[in-house]
Design a protein around this motif. Structure first.
Motif, short mmCIF file in Angstrom:
data_model
loop_
_atom_site.label_atom_id
_atom_site.label_comp_id
_atom_site.label_asym_id
_atom_site.label_seq_id
_atom_site.Cartn_x
_atom_site.Cartn_y
_atom_site.Cartn_z
N GLY A 91 46.39 42.10 36.06
CA GLY A 91 45.90 40.93 35.35
C GLY A 91 44.97 40.10 36.20
O GLY A 91 44.55 40.51 37.28
N VAL A 92 44.68 38.90 35.68
CA VAL A 92 43.76 37.99 36.34
C VAL A 92 44.50 36.69 36.65
O VAL A 92 44.84 35.93 35.74
CB VAL A 92 42.53 37.67 35.46
CG1 VAL A 92 41.53 36.81 36.22
CG2 VAL A 92 41.87 38.94 34.95
N ALA A 93 44.76 36.46 37.94
CA ALA A 93 45.45 35.24 38.36
C ALA A 93 44.47 34.10 38.63
O ALA A 93 44.87 32.95 38.73
CB ALA A 93 46.29 35.51 39.60
N GLY A 94 43.19 34.43 38.77
CA GLY A 94 42.18 33.41 38.98
C GLY A 94 41.83 33.23 40.45
O GLY A 94 42.35 33.93 41.29
N PRO A 95 40.94 32.37 40.74
CA PRO A 95 40.45 31.32 39.85
C PRO A 95 39.30 31.75 38.94
O PRO A 95 38.92 31.02 38.03
CB PRO A 95 39.96 30.24 40.83
CG PRO A 95 39.53 31.01 42.04
CD PRO A 95 40.44 32.20 42.11
N GLU A 96 38.73 32.95 39.15
CA GLU A 96 37.60 33.41 38.35
C GLU A 96 38.02 34.52 37.39
O GLU A 96 38.93 35.30 37.70
CB GLU A 96 36.50 33.96 39.27
CG GLU A 96 35.94 32.96 40.26
CD GLU A 96 35.23 31.80 39.59
OE1 GLU A 96 34.55 32.03 38.58
OE2 GLU A 96 35.38 30.67 40.08
N PRO A 97 37.34 34.66 36.24
CA PRO A 97 37.59 35.80 35.36
C PRO A 97 37.27 37.12 36.08
O PRO A 97 36.56 37.12 37.09
CB PRO A 97 36.61 35.59 34.20
CG PRO A 97 36.25 34.14 34.26
CD PRO A 97 36.32 33.76 35.71
N GLN A 98 37.81 38.22 35.57
CA GLN A 98 37.56 39.55 36.15
C GLN A 98 37.32 40.55 35.02
O GLN A 98 38.06 40.57 34.05
CB GLN A 98 38.77 40.00 36.98
CG GLN A 98 38.61 41.39 37.56
CD GLN A 98 39.89 41.85 38.25
OE1 GLN A 98 40.70 41.07 38.67
NE2 GLN A 98 40.04 43.15 38.35
N ASP A 99 36.31 41.37 35.19
CA ASP A 99 36.00 42.42 34.20
C ASP A 99 35.90 41.86 32.78
O ASP A 99 36.32 42.49 31.82
CB ASP A 99 37.05 43.54 34.23
CG ASP A 99 37.11 44.27 35.55
OD1 ASP A 99 36.07 44.34 36.24
OD2 ASP A 99 38.19 44.77 35.90
N GLY A 100 35.39 40.62 32.66
CA GLY A 100 35.25 40.00 31.35
C GLY A 100 36.55 39.48 30.77
O GLY A 100 36.60 39.04 29.63
N LYS A 101 37.63 39.50 31.56
CA LYS A 101 38.94 39.01 31.10
C LYS A 101 39.18 37.62 31.67
O LYS A 101 38.93 37.36 32.84
CB LYS A 101 40.06 39.95 31.54
CG LYS A 101 39.89 41.42 31.16
CD LYS A 101 39.98 41.63 29.68
CE LYS A 101 39.95 43.06 29.18
NZ LYS A 101 39.62 44.15 30.01
N GLY A 146 48.11 27.89 33.66
CA GLY A 146 48.48 27.38 34.98
C GLY A 146 47.56 27.89 36.05
O GLY A 146 46.57 28.59 35.78
N GLY A 147 47.90 27.54 37.26
CA GLY A 147 47.12 27.98 38.41
C GLY A 147 47.52 29.37 38.84
O GLY A 147 48.41 30.00 38.27
N ARG A 148 46.87 29.84 39.87
CA ARG A 148 47.09 31.20 40.39
C ARG A 148 48.57 31.48 40.69
O ARG A 148 49.10 32.50 40.29
CB ARG A 148 46.23 31.37 41.65
CG ARG A 148 46.28 32.73 42.25
CD ARG A 148 45.27 32.85 43.41
NE ARG A 148 45.37 34.14 44.02
CZ ARG A 148 44.82 35.26 43.55
NH1 ARG A 148 44.12 35.21 42.43
NH2 ARG A 148 44.97 36.40 44.17
N GLU A 149 49.21 30.57 41.38
CA GLU A 149 50.62 30.78 41.76
C GLU A 149 51.52 30.84 40.54
O GLU A 149 52.41 31.69 40.45
CB GLU A 149 51.07 29.67 42.72
CG GLU A 149 52.38 29.98 43.41
CD GLU A 149 52.33 31.22 44.28
OE1 GLU A 149 53.40 31.84 44.46
OE2 GLU A 149 51.25 31.59 44.79
N GLU A 150 51.31 29.94 39.58
CA GLU A 150 52.12 29.94 38.36
C GLU A 150 51.93 31.23 37.56
O GLU A 150 52.91 31.78 37.05
CB GLU A 150 51.79 28.74 37.46
CG GLU A 150 52.21 27.40 38.03
CD GLU A 150 51.13 26.75 38.88
OE1 GLU A 150 51.40 25.65 39.39
OE2 GLU A 150 50.03 27.32 39.06
N ILE A 151 50.70 31.70 37.47
CA ILE A 151 50.42 32.93 36.73
C ILE A 151 51.11 34.11 37.40
O ILE A 151 51.74 34.94 36.73
CB ILE A 151 48.90 33.15 36.61
CG1 ILE A 151 48.30 32.12 35.66
CG2 ILE A 151 48.59 34.58 36.15
CD1 ILE A 151 46.79 32.07 35.65
N ARG A 152 51.04 34.18 38.71
CA ARG A 152 51.69 35.29 39.43
C ARG A 152 53.21 35.23 39.27
O ARG A 152 53.85 36.25 39.03
CB ARG A 152 51.27 35.26 40.90
CG ARG A 152 49.78 35.57 41.07
CD ARG A 152 49.31 35.44 42.48
NE ARG A 152 49.83 36.57 43.24
CZ ARG A 152 50.17 36.52 44.52
NH1 ARG A 152 50.06 35.41 45.21
NH2 ARG A 152 50.62 37.59 45.13
#
Length: 182
Positions: A91-101, A146-152
């Protein structure tokens, strides 16, 4: 881990965005070594293909953040580490989108043993040809905030919850099979 140990089954994990957090959570449980085979952190896209066997054309077409990629990661780690069950996160934890996701797009997947073979049935008629090869699998698509940590962290919780659901479902199916389908 209790469900795996009780049934004598084993688990392997393939992680991308969680970077080893799922394995860390599993190994924090006393006695995990009786059921946990190991993990592969395939953070780079090319490793998903080279190590886990994810289809290169699929990665090229859809990128690494994809439901089928997660399913192939789970099956791949199950196969290469010789486990009954495989669990995967991408998945994409951020902060930027990846592969259009978008940030917060996550897929978790579990792959397990194929359905048990009924007496008198042909194992070749089952997914994966019976108890070998590709077994039963389930993928869950998440859209997390949420932020990167919350997403992970939420990805870890969701992956482990999916595994638990599938272990319970598998145990019920085996009970039904052993009791003559009732």
């Amino acid at each position: 881990m209790r469900l795996l140990r009780a049934t004598g089954r084993t688990l392997a994990v393939a992680e991308s965005l969680t970077g080893g957090l799922v394995a860390a959570e599993i190994t924090a449980v006393s006695g995990a070594s009786r059921a946990f085979r190991g993990s592969v952190t395939a953070y780079a896209t090319d490793l998903k293909h080279r190590v886990l066997g994810v289809d290169a054309a699929l990665l090229e077409r859809n990128g690494a953040v994809d439901a089928e990629v997660a399913a192939q990661m789970a099956e791949g780690v199950r196969r290469i580490l010789g486990a009954d069950w495989g669990l995967a996160t991408t998945g994409v934890a951020g902060p930027e989108p990846q592969d259009g996701k978008a940030v917060g797009t996550v897929f978790v997947a579990v792959a397990g043993p194929a359905a048990p073979v009924r007496p008198g049935s042909d194992p070749a008629d089952l997914p994966g040809g019976g108890l070998s090869g590709r077994g039963a699998e389930r993928t869950l698509a998440l859209r997390l905030n949420g932020g990167r940590e919350e997403i992970r962290k939420e990805s870890v919780r969701s992956a482990l919850a999916l595994l638990r659901e599938e272990l319970i479902r598998n145990a019920r199916a085996q009970d039904t099979e052993q009791n003559g389908g009732t």
